[in-house]
Design a protein around this motif. Structure first.
Motif, PDB file in Angstrom:
ATOM      1  N   ARG A  15      -1.600  50.722  -9.011  1.00 35.87           N
ATOM      2  CA  ARG A  15      -1.253  49.813  -9.738  1.00 35.87           C
ATOM      3  C   ARG A  15      -0.663  49.256 -10.320  1.00 35.87           C
ATOM      4  N   GLN A  16      -0.399  50.315 -11.083  1.00 37.56           N
ATOM      5  CA  GLN A  16       1.399  50.001 -11.747  1.00 37.56           C
ATOM      6  C   GLN A  16       2.456  49.870 -10.605  1.00 37.56           C
ATOM      7  N   ILE A  17       2.657  49.899  -9.503  1.00 35.74           N
ATOM      8  CA  ILE A  17       3.455  49.276  -8.771  1.00 35.74           C
ATOM      9  C   ILE A  17       3.197  48.138  -8.548  1.00 35.74           C
ATOM     10  N   LYS A  18       1.541  48.068  -8.171  1.00 32.05           N
ATOM     11  CA  LYS A  18       1.100  45.952  -7.344  1.00 32.05           C
ATOM     12  C   LYS A  18       2.157  45.264  -8.433  1.00 32.05           C
ATOM     13  N   GLY A  19       2.149  45.883 -10.045  1.00 38.43           N
ATOM     14  CA  GLY A  19       1.511  44.688 -10.884  1.00 38.43           C
ATOM     15  C   GLY A  19       3.305  44.607 -11.531  1.00 38.43           C
ATOM     16  N   SER A  20       4.291  45.840 -11.277  1.00 39.99           N
ATOM     17  CA  SER A  20       5.935  45.642 -11.493  1.00 39.99           C
ATOM     18  C   SER A  20       6.055  44.957 -10.731  1.00 39.99           C
ATOM     19  N   VAL A  21       6.245  45.140  -9.009  1.00 37.60           N
ATOM     20  CA  VAL A  21       6.529  43.930  -8.354  1.00 37.60           C
ATOM     21  C   VAL A  21       6.169  42.968  -8.718  1.00 37.60           C
ATOM     22  N   LEU A  22       4.830  42.254  -8.726  1.00 33.69           N
ATOM     23  CA  LEU A  22       5.146  40.845  -9.439  1.00 33.69           C
ATOM     24  C   LEU A  22       5.613  40.501 -10.665  1.00 33.69           C
ATOM     25  N   TYR A  23       5.361  41.062 -11.762  1.00 34.76           N
ATOM     26  CA  TYR A  23       6.284  40.691 -12.945  1.00 34.76           C
ATOM     27  C   TYR A  23       7.344  41.169 -12.892  1.00 34.76           C
ATOM     28  N   LYS A  24       8.017  42.153 -12.105  1.00 35.06           N
ATOM     29  CA  LYS A  24       9.549  42.728 -12.117  1.00 35.06           C
ATOM     30  C   LYS A  24      10.408  41.554 -11.208  1.00 35.06           C
ATOM     31  N   GLY A  25       9.500  40.775 -10.126  1.00 40.05           N
ATOM     32  CA  GLY A  25      10.575  40.031  -9.296  1.00 40.05           C
ATOM     33  C   GLY A  25      10.146  39.190  -9.778  1.00 40.05           C
ATOM     34  N   ILE A  26       9.841  38.413 -10.509  1.00 38.04           N
ATOM     35  CA  ILE A  26       9.856  36.766 -11.398  1.00 38.04           C
ATOM     36  C   ILE A  26      10.748  37.163 -12.647  1.00 38.04           C
ATOM     37  N   ALA A  27      10.659  38.072 -13.270  1.00 40.22           N
ATOM     38  CA  ALA A  27      12.448  38.774 -13.838  1.00 40.22           C
ATOM     39  C   ALA A  27      13.358  38.594 -13.007  1.00 40.22           C
ATOM     40  N   VAL A  28      13.774  39.219 -12.603  1.00 38.42           N
ATOM     41  CA  VAL A  28      14.627  38.776 -11.259  1.00 38.42           C
ATOM     42  C   VAL A  28      15.349  38.375 -11.349  1.00 38.42           C
ATOM     43  N   GLY A 157       4.435  53.241 -21.637  1.00 40.78           N
ATOM     44  CA  GLY A 157       4.479  54.542 -20.402  1.00 40.78           C
ATOM     45  C   GLY A 157       3.572  55.439 -21.109  1.00 40.78           C
ATOM     46  N   ALA A 158       3.197  55.927 -22.234  1.00 42.77           N
ATOM     47  CA  ALA A 158       3.697  56.907 -22.167  1.00 42.77           C
ATOM     48  C   ALA A 158       1.831  57.075 -21.562  1.00 42.77           C
ATOM     49  N   LEU A 159       1.201  55.867 -21.673  1.00 41.87           N
ATOM     50  CA  LEU A 159      -0.473  55.329 -21.400  1.00 41.87           C
ATOM     51  C   LEU A 159      -0.269  54.852 -19.959  1.00 41.87           C
ATOM     52  N   GLN A 160       0.438  55.641 -19.162  1.00 42.58           N
ATOM     53  CA  GLN A 160       1.115  54.625 -17.707  1.00 42.58           C
ATOM     54  C   GLN A 160      -0.073  53.710 -17.360  1.00 42.58           C
ATOM     55  N   LYS A 161       0.641  52.539 -18.201  1.00 44.36           N
ATOM     56  CA  LYS A 161       0.676  51.047 -18.349  1.00 44.36           C
ATOM     57  C   LYS A 161       2.474  50.567 -18.041  1.00 44.36           C
ATOM     58  N   SER A 162       3.279  50.983 -17.354  1.00 42.91           N
ATOM     59  CA  SER A 162       4.216  50.889 -17.011  1.00 42.91           C
ATOM     60  C   SER A 162       4.883  49.216 -16.652  1.00 42.91           C
ATOM     61  N   ALA A 163       3.646  48.856 -16.220  1.00 41.21           N
ATOM     62  CA  ALA A 163       3.668  47.492 -15.046  1.00 41.21           C
ATOM     63  C   ALA A 163       3.662  46.465 -16.592  1.00 41.21           C
ATOM     64  N   LEU A 164       3.180  46.585 -17.443  1.00 37.09           N
ATOM     65  CA  LEU A 164       2.835  45.693 -18.818  1.00 37.09           C
ATOM     66  C   LEU A 164       4.571  45.932 -19.126  1.00 37.09           C
ATOM     67  N   VAL A 165       5.473  46.776 -19.506  1.00 41.58           N
ATOM     68  CA  VAL A 165       6.614  46.889 -19.609  1.00 41.58           C
ATOM     69  C   VAL A 165       7.774  45.783 -18.565  1.00 41.58           C
ATOM     70  N   SER A 166       6.643  46.006 -17.698  1.00 42.84           N
ATOM     71  CA  SER A 166       8.415  44.692 -16.536  1.00 42.84           C
ATOM     72  C   SER A 166       7.151  42.864 -17.094  1.00 42.84           C
ATOM     73  N   LEU A 167       6.028  43.168 -17.627  1.00 41.48           N
ATOM     74  CA  LEU A 167       6.026  41.786 -17.883  1.00 41.48           C
ATOM     75  C   LEU A 167       6.436  40.820 -18.975  1.00 41.48           C
ATOM     76  N   GLY A 168       6.485  42.657 -20.057  1.00 41.80           N
ATOM     77  CA  GLY A 168       7.714  41.879 -21.275  1.00 41.80           C
ATOM     78  C   GLY A 168       9.150  41.822 -20.950  1.00 41.80           C
ATOM     79  N   GLN A 169       9.572  42.535 -20.194  1.00 40.09           N
ATOM     80  CA  GLN A 169      10.979  42.233 -18.736  1.00 40.09           C
ATOM     81  C   GLN A 169      10.402  40.219 -18.351  1.00 40.09           C
ATOM     82  N   LEU A 170       9.481  40.051 -18.539  1.00 40.49           N
ATOM     83  CA  LEU A 170       9.208  38.609 -17.661  1.00 40.49           C
ATOM     84  C   LEU A 170       9.182  37.480 -18.505  1.00 40.49           C
ATOM     85  N   PHE A 171       8.891  37.879 -19.502  1.00 43.65           N
ATOM     86  CA  PHE A 171       8.814  36.578 -21.033  1.00 43.65           C
ATOM     87  C   PHE A 171      10.391  36.399 -21.265  1.00 43.65           C
ATOM     88  N   THR A 172      10.856  37.905 -21.219  1.00 46.86           N
ATOM     89  CA  THR A 172      12.131  37.926 -21.825  1.00 46.86           C
ATOM     90  C   THR A 172      13.288  36.546 -20.524  1.00 46.86           C
TER      91      THR A 172
END
Length: 440
Positions: A15-28, A157-172
């Motif tokens: 799930r984290q990979i799927k979320g990261s792909v979407l958020y990180k893709g837009i961020a990149v 990261g500790a709670l295995q919610k790393s996709a949300l880190v990518s969401l923050g990068q998307l905003f930035t």
């Protein structure tokens, strides 16, 4: 340990990979679109200065003494053992400690910045000394505030919610893209204006993540406290991470400083564009590997060695895809850059090849470093990182000054310094897993 825990860990990882792909893709994508806008807004030379300033800003995060990474491991370990109060105490102590460090760093920098010739640092007279100092002060101030607020990424990261880190990068990145576009339309090129806008973008993402996190996980909300029995473990683990981070700082972020000093800031633009292109591969690999850090922590403390081995084998299979991707990207790089930046912007084929090699070695090392970080077994990584730190700059100077390799010599030196890790980290992982298997 139950089968349900193993299955849920795997499902959450996917799930984290799927979320990261979407958020990180837009961020990149936003980050890539911002590069030509920044070059157009600032000009090639000032863009080189800005890129170098971003490198200096990134140094600030390494002064947390590794507390962020130590916090990530300790919170993940506490939650794996079903000790939420202990996790909250670690969080409270970490925020309090980082606040003291950030204030101390800001006061020190505010005083010392007036004794530094920033034109000498950036090797330029294109921008006035006063504007450079002001831009650096603004940028560092925002970075130090984010230094404290940014602990939220360790907790996600500790709670295995790393996709949300990518969401923050998307905003930035999206915010920065919009701002740079507006500045290019209505303002003349100014590094100090860009420092303000970039700082606001950087801080905004982590503030939004913090508001969401502490609303959802109220039982982890920190209070102001510094307990020695929690600070000591954070620093004990954190100091090792800090030394590793310091070594990474030297290997990964001094290249721009070296290029600026040896060749001039205008040469940083070529380096930055090539590295930005190959960061596609790095980003994609990080999408896959980053969620594994705390998943490895959880599995390691639950003695689920089978799951760890299975994930490592999967990562090694995916590495073959990474190599193919690097070869294709190296072949297409001149064409892509001509379309992306413009036909007048030329890059060296040798630099493209050397950057591809650097990314290949970095990705290989990351496979094993993530597992060792999760397990908290970072001693060998510490030694190899120090070895890389010690050899990188002298080797770069040797390759540039005595072998005349140009900018490519700086990249090759960084690559060669990473070979210590490329050999020893896989051996450490093998020994660690064999030991756990023997104890099982």
């Amino acid at each position: 340990m139950t089968e349900n825990v193993t299955v849920e860990r795997t499902h959450n990882y996917l799930r984290q990979i799927k979320g990261s792909v979407l958020y990180k893709g837009i961020a990149v994508s936003a980050s890539f679109l911002a590069i030509p806008l920044m070059i157009s807004y600032l000009g090639v030379a000032q863009f080189g200065i800005w890129s170098t300033l971003l490198t200096i800003m990134s140094w600030v995060v390494f002064f947390d003494l590794g507390v962020g990474n130590g916090l990530r491991n300790k919170v993940a370990e506490s939650l794996a053992k079903d000790l939420p109060d202990e996790a909250r105490n670690y969080i409270s102590s970490a925020y309090s400690l980082i606040a003291f460090i950030a204030v101390g760093l800001w006061l020190s920098f505010a005083f010392l910045s007036y004794f530094v010739s920033w034109q000498d640092v950036f090797n330029t007279t294109l921008v006035a000394e006063e504007e450079l100092r002001y831009a650096v002060q603004v940028a560092i101030t925002f970075m130090l505030i984010n230094f404290w607020v940014g602990l939220i990424t360790a907790l996600l990261g500790a709670l295995q919610k790393s996709a949300l880190v990518s969401l923050g990068q998307l905003f930035t990145n999206v915010f920065a893209l919009v701002v740079v576009y507006l500045l290019s339309l209505f303002c003349e090129g100014s590094i100090s204006q860009l420092s303000w806008m970039y700082g606001i973008a950087l801080l905004g993402g982590n503030i939004l993540l913090s508001l969401w996190f502490y609303r959802k996980y109220k039982y982890l909300t920190p209070i102001f406290m510094l307990r020695r029995d929690h600070v000591a473990p954070l620093l004990s683990t954190g100091i090792q991470f800090f030394i590793i981070q310091l070594a990474v700082l030297v290997v990964f972020t001094t290249d721009k400083i070296l290029i600026t000093q040896l060749f001039g800031p205008e040469h940083v633009a070529e380096y930055e564009v090539v590295f930005k292109l190959f960061s596609i591969v790095t980003f994609l690999h990080m999408l896959i590997s980053s969620p594994l850090w705390s998943a490895y922590t959880d599995a390691y403390h639950r003695k689920d060695t089978v799951w760890v081995v299975r994930m490592l084998r999967t990562q090694l299979k995916l590495y073959g895809v990474v190599i193919v991707g690097l070869l294709v990207l190296a072949f297409l790089a001149p064409f892509i850059i001509s379309v992306w930046i413009g036909r007048d912007f030329s890059v060296s084929i040798s630099l493209v090849a050397l950057v591809a090699l650097f990314v290949a070695i970095t990705t290989w090392n990351n496979i094993f470093a993530v597992m060792l970080n999760g397990a908290g077994a970072v001693r060998v990584q510490l030694y190899t990182a120090v070895a890389a730190m010690v050899t990188n700059i002298p080797l770069a100077l040797l390759l540039v000054k005595f072998f005349g390799m140009g900018v490519g010599g700086v990249v090759l030196a960084a690559t060669l310094s990473l070979l210590f890790s490329a050999v020893l980290l896989p051996l450490q992982v093998f020994r660690l897993l064999r030991k756990e298997a023997d104890l099982a």
